[in-house]
Each structure stands twice: as structure tokens, then as C-alpha cells.
Scaffold this active site. Structure first.
Site, PDB file in Angstrom:
ATOM      1  N   LYS A 113     -42.012  62.913  19.564  1.00 38.49           N
ATOM      2  CA  LYS A 113     -41.673  63.655  20.787  1.00 38.49           C
ATOM      3  C   LYS A 113     -42.850  64.509  21.248  1.00 38.49           C
ATOM      4  O   LYS A 113     -43.029  64.719  22.445  1.00 38.49           O
ATOM      5  CB  LYS A 113     -40.411  64.496  20.603  1.00 38.49           C
ATOM      6  CG  LYS A 113     -39.200  63.636  20.308  1.00 38.49           C
ATOM      7  CD  LYS A 113     -37.999  63.893  21.193  1.00 38.49           C
ATOM      8  CE  LYS A 113     -37.083  62.679  21.128  1.00 38.49           C
ATOM      9  NZ  LYS A 113     -35.718  62.846  21.472  1.00 38.49           N
ATOM     10  N   LYS A 195     -36.821  51.409  19.011  1.00 40.27           N
ATOM     11  CA  LYS A 195     -35.384  51.585  19.218  1.00 40.27           C
ATOM     12  C   LYS A 195     -35.047  51.738  20.697  1.00 40.27           C
ATOM     13  O   LYS A 195     -35.855  52.245  21.482  1.00 40.27           O
ATOM     14  CB  LYS A 195     -34.852  52.779  18.418  1.00 40.27           C
ATOM     15  CG  LYS A 195     -35.096  54.128  19.045  1.00 40.27           C
ATOM     16  CD  LYS A 195     -34.184  55.182  18.400  1.00 40.27           C
ATOM     17  CE  LYS A 195     -34.284  56.464  19.226  1.00 40.27           C
ATOM     18  NZ  LYS A 195     -33.363  57.499  18.885  1.00 40.27           N
ATOM     19  N   LYS A 198     -32.737  56.413  25.298  1.00 38.17           N
ATOM     20  CA  LYS A 198     -32.344  56.840  26.640  1.00 38.17           C
ATOM     21  C   LYS A 198     -33.521  57.375  27.430  1.00 38.17           C
ATOM     22  O   LYS A 198     -33.473  57.460  28.645  1.00 38.17           O
ATOM     23  CB  LYS A 198     -31.213  57.855  26.554  1.00 38.17           C
ATOM     24  CG  LYS A 198     -31.481  59.026  25.652  1.00 38.17           C
ATOM     25  CD  LYS A 198     -30.398  60.065  25.804  1.00 38.17           C
ATOM     26  CE  LYS A 198     -29.362  60.025  24.724  1.00 38.17           C
ATOM     27  NZ  LYS A 198     -29.003  61.310  24.159  1.00 38.17           N
TER      28      LYS A 198
HETATM   29  P1  ATP Z   1     -33.814  59.659  22.440  1.00 38.59           P
HETATM   30  O1  ATP Z   1     -33.680  58.188  22.536  1.00 38.59           O
HETATM   31  O2  ATP Z   1     -34.156  60.312  23.726  1.00 38.59           O
HETATM   32  O3  ATP Z   1     -34.648  60.108  21.281  1.00 38.59           O
HETATM   33  P2  ATP Z   1     -31.316  59.608  21.104  1.00 38.59           P
HETATM   34  O4  ATP Z   1     -30.375  58.765  21.896  1.00 38.59           O
HETATM   35  O5  ATP Z   1     -31.902  59.081  19.876  1.00 38.59           O
HETATM   36  O6  ATP Z   1     -32.390  60.201  22.113  1.00 38.59           O
HETATM   37  P3  ATP Z   1     -29.118  61.344  20.518  1.00 38.59           P
HETATM   38  O7  ATP Z   1     -28.414  61.176  21.785  1.00 38.59           O
HETATM   39  O8  ATP Z   1     -29.024  62.701  19.982  1.00 38.59           O
HETATM   40  O9  ATP Z   1     -30.624  60.961  20.650  1.00 38.59           O
HETATM   41  O10 ATP Z   1     -28.583  60.299  19.468  1.00 38.59           O
HETATM   42  C1  ATP Z   1     -27.223  60.277  19.173  1.00 38.59           C
HETATM   43  C2  ATP Z   1     -26.892  59.282  18.101  1.00 38.59           C
HETATM   44  O11 ATP Z   1     -27.177  57.957  18.551  1.00 38.59           O
HETATM   45  C3  ATP Z   1     -27.673  59.449  16.796  1.00 38.59           C
HETATM   46  O12 ATP Z   1     -26.780  59.273  15.724  1.00 38.59           O
HETATM   47  C4  ATP Z   1     -28.676  58.346  16.826  1.00 38.59           C
HETATM   48  O13 ATP Z   1     -29.014  57.924  15.528  1.00 38.59           O
HETATM   49  C5  ATP Z   1     -27.912  57.270  17.567  1.00 38.59           C
HETATM   50  N1  ATP Z   1     -28.819  56.347  18.234  1.00 38.59           N
HETATM   51  C6  ATP Z   1     -29.626  56.614  19.281  1.00 38.59           C
HETATM   52  N2  ATP Z   1     -30.317  55.527  19.651  1.00 38.59           N
HETATM   53  C7  ATP Z   1     -29.924  54.537  18.805  1.00 38.59           C
HETATM   54  C8  ATP Z   1     -30.267  53.160  18.662  1.00 38.59           C
HETATM   55  N3  ATP Z   1     -31.136  52.591  19.460  1.00 38.59           N
HETATM   56  N4  ATP Z   1     -29.661  52.446  17.686  1.00 38.59           N
HETATM   57  C9  ATP Z   1     -28.769  53.006  16.879  1.00 38.59           C
HETATM   58  N5  ATP Z   1     -28.392  54.299  16.952  1.00 38.59           N
HETATM   59  C10 ATP Z   1     -28.956  55.058  17.899  1.00 38.59           C
END
Ligand code: ATP
Ligand code: LTN
Length: 329
Positions: A113, A195, A198
């Protein structure tokens, strides 16, 4: 016997993705019968990046709506907003004093980040895992269902808890990570080696939970695969197809082996359409319910207000114990 406790959350930054759903929220729904579950919206964590205030407010409420639409029963789970339980911020400060700069600087999320937001490497981004540790430890959670990308944060939470327990006697339950069956990591559709996120800049890389069926189909059609035209699971050499298989598996419940069988002899075009259709039909009822809930803001407010009250009962107990142990009046 008392049920084991579970805590998890998502940040209220940006729009939720299929990764958030299959990696996190969908697994939570399965846990609600067996465990005493606390699911929050980590809006304080969202402040580590810049947000428009109105958008942040709306996103916070949207996530509550999505929790409900995805099938989390507000009678069985405690659904709340992190900022409405003051104990999170307070315990976070205390735990900051039991966390080392060295261990925080090893966090890959911080490194990623801070490379992405070079103009805003704030202290909150650095101490992010400490607030997350406070979230978990306040509820004496036994399990924390998250995607694999959060495992490092779980490790540091355990280290902080063990350190504290060693100094002051058993105060915190040591939490364990709880990974879902298949989709602990959904990858991007355009770059299947990273991964699905968002905050991606290429919108074709991500399926947002709010995407219309036509758009979902279009994005899957454009997904990067390889030249073999063979539906086979091999994440190392065929990351694109393997990711689509994972998604299909999450949407239908079929195993990877069954999927290989189902698509034996068929090409990628057909496979991609089937994946899109499976995702669309999985999301459709959720999207309908979600839109209804967003039109009922009074109901949403009732749910998260009640959730915060319930969460505070447990959080305040833990915080009181912590303060007594360390000598804070
Ligand atoms: P960013 O992608 O901006 O870093 P994020 O989506 O990872 O944000 P959160 O919204 O806090 O951050 O994530 C919420 C949950 O979703 C967490 O448990 C994270 O592990 C899961 N998650 C997020 N992206 C994935 C993915 N691509 N595959 C599986 N789990 C995910
Ligand atoms: N950092 C998490 C969101 C989060 C969380 C938590 C997850 C904040 N506090 C406590 C589990 C438990 C993420 O998924 N990005």
C-alpha cells in the site's frame, strides 16, 4: 457448551468484489449456525486511504446491506460498525505500546500500500494491523475467517496477544485463522497472478458485486487464459484458467476434479460463458435483496445500532480487564 466466537470484517473503501464475497462473506454465512459471530465494517481502517466523506458513509451502509443480502441473519450474528464501538480505538492505542516497529515493517500489505500511495504513507497505514488485532482480541475470538492475504495480520495478532498474556496473565484468547474451502484467494481476471482487488485500476480485472449480468459476462469473456484450450487446474502454469475454475467451483459447489470432467473436450469460450452464468445466478438473488435493503435505510440503522450495543457489552468487559492488568485508571 458455550459456542466458539468468530470475528471478521471488511473495510468500507470502494466497491466490494467477487473476491470479498467468495473469500470472506460467503464463508461467514456458513459459520452462523455453529458459532457466536461478530461481523463488523472496518470503517476506521478505511481512513488509511483518502475517502470522500459522503462516499465513506454510504459505503459503510452498503456493506451492512450486503451482509444481510448475502444471508447473514441479524438475529444470529452481531453486525456492527467498528467506529460505533469506541473500545476498538482505545485498545488499539494500548496494543500499539506492545507492538514493535520491526514486526510492523515486515507486513507485506504495508509495503504494497505504501508503494501504491506514495503521497500518503501515513502512520495509520503502518499501525493498521494493531487496530485489526484490537478488533479481534476485544471479542476473545477463537476463529477469524479471512482470505489468505490477511494471514500475516493474523500472525501478528497472535504474537501481540501471546506477548500480552505472558506479561500479565491470560487476558486474550489466541485466535486462529479460518480459511474457506476453495476460494481463499480469487485472482484478477486480467492479471491472474495478483489478487482481485477493489482498488484495481483495470476495471476488467474485477467483478464488482454490483455489476449487471451483461457486464459480468463481458468481463469473463475477456478474461486472460492461455493457448492450450484445455480446462485443467494448474495454478502455476495456467493461472487464468485455474482461477476461473476456482470461481466456478465457489459458485456451483463442484470440485476442481468435477469441473475438469465437465469441460473435457470443450473450449475456453464455452467454459467462460458457463462461469459467467454461474456467477450471475449466484449473485442475482443477492443483488435483488441488496437493492431492496438500500431502500430501507431505517431498517439498516436499526440493525447496526443494535449490533453496536451488543458488541459493546463484550468489548467493554475485555477492555476493563486489560486496563486493570496494566494499571490504567
Ligand atoms: P484491497 O483490495 O483494496 O486491498 P481488500 O478487498 O483486500 O482491499 P477488505 O475489504 O478489507 O480489503 O477485505 C475483506 C475480506 O475480503 C478479507 O477477508 C480479505 O481477505 C478478503 N478478500 C479480499 N480480496 C480477496 C480476494 N481476491 N480473494 C479472496 N479473498 C479476498
Ligand atoms: N484488514 C482486513 C479487514 C479487517 C479485519 C479486521 C478482518 C479489519 N479488521 C478484523 C478480520 C478481523 C482486510 O481484510 N483487509
Amino acid at each position: 457448551m458455550e459456542k466458539k466466537k468468530v470475528l471478521s470484517g471488511v473495510q468500507s473503501t470502494g466497491r466490494l468484489t467477487l473476491g470479498n464475497y467468495f473469500g470472506a462473506i460467503n464463508n461467514w454465512v456458513e459459520m452462523q449456525e455453529e458459532y457466536d459471530c461478530y461481523y463488523m465494517i472496518a470503517n476506521l481502517h478505511s481512513l488509511t486511504v483518502r475517502n470522500d466523506p459522503e462516499t465513506l458513509k454510504n459505503n459503510t451502509k452498503k456493506i451492512i446491506a450486503l451482509y444481510l443480502a448475502a444471508g447473514l441473519d441479524p438475529q444470529k450474528n452481531t453486525l456492527f460498525i467498528q467506529s460505533q464501538v469506541k473500545e476498538h480505538a482505545e485498545l488499539s492505542w494500548i496494543l500499539n505500546c506492545y507492538t514493535y516497529m520491526g514486526e510492523l515493517s515486515r507486513m507485506t500489505q504495508f509495503k504494497d500500500k505504501s508503494e501504491k500511495h506514495t503521497d500518503n504513507i501515513n502512520a495509520g497505514l503502518f499501525t493498521y494491523p494493531v487496530l485489526m488485532a484490537a478488533d479481534i482480541l476485544l471479542y476473545q475470538a477463537d476463529y477469524v475467517p479471512v482470505g489468505v492475504d490477511q494471514m500475516q495480520h493474523l500472525e501478528i495478532t497472535r504474537d501481540i496477544a501471546e506477548r500480552f498474556n505472558k506479561l500479565y496473565g491470560k487476558t486474550f484468547v489466541i485466535p486462529e485463522v479460518y480459511l474457506g474451502k476453495v476460494s481463499s484467494k480469487i485472482m484478477g481476471l486480467q492479471d491472474p497472478t495478483a489478487k482481485m482487488s477493489k482498488s484495481a485500476t483495470n476495471l476488467n480485472d474485477v467483478i464488482f458485486l454490483e455489476d449487471e449480468p451483461d457486464l459480468i459476462l463481458k468481463k469473463f469473456k475477456k478474461a486472460v487464459t492461455d493457448s492450450e484450450n484445455k480446462v485443467q487446474y494448474n495454478p502455476e502454469n495456467k493461472p487464468g484458467v485455474s482461477n476461473l475454475m476456482q470461481i466456478y467451483s465457489s459458485a456451483t459447489g463442484s470440485t476442481l476434479k468435477e469441473i475438469e470432467k465437465e469441460f473435457e473436450g470443450s473450449g475456453y469460450g464455452d467454459f467462460k460463458t458457463k462461469v459467467a452464468e454461474a456467477v450471475i445466478s449466484k449473485l442475482e438473488p443477492i443483488q435483488n435483496k441488496y437493492n431492496d435493503l438500500l431502500n430501507n435505510q431505517g431498517y439498516l440503522e436499526e440493525i447496526y445500532t443494535r449490533g453496536a450495543e451488543k458488541a459493546r457489552e463484550l468489548a467493554s468487559k475485555t477492555l476493563k480487564d486489560v486496563k486493570e492488568r496494566i494499571g490504567i485508571l
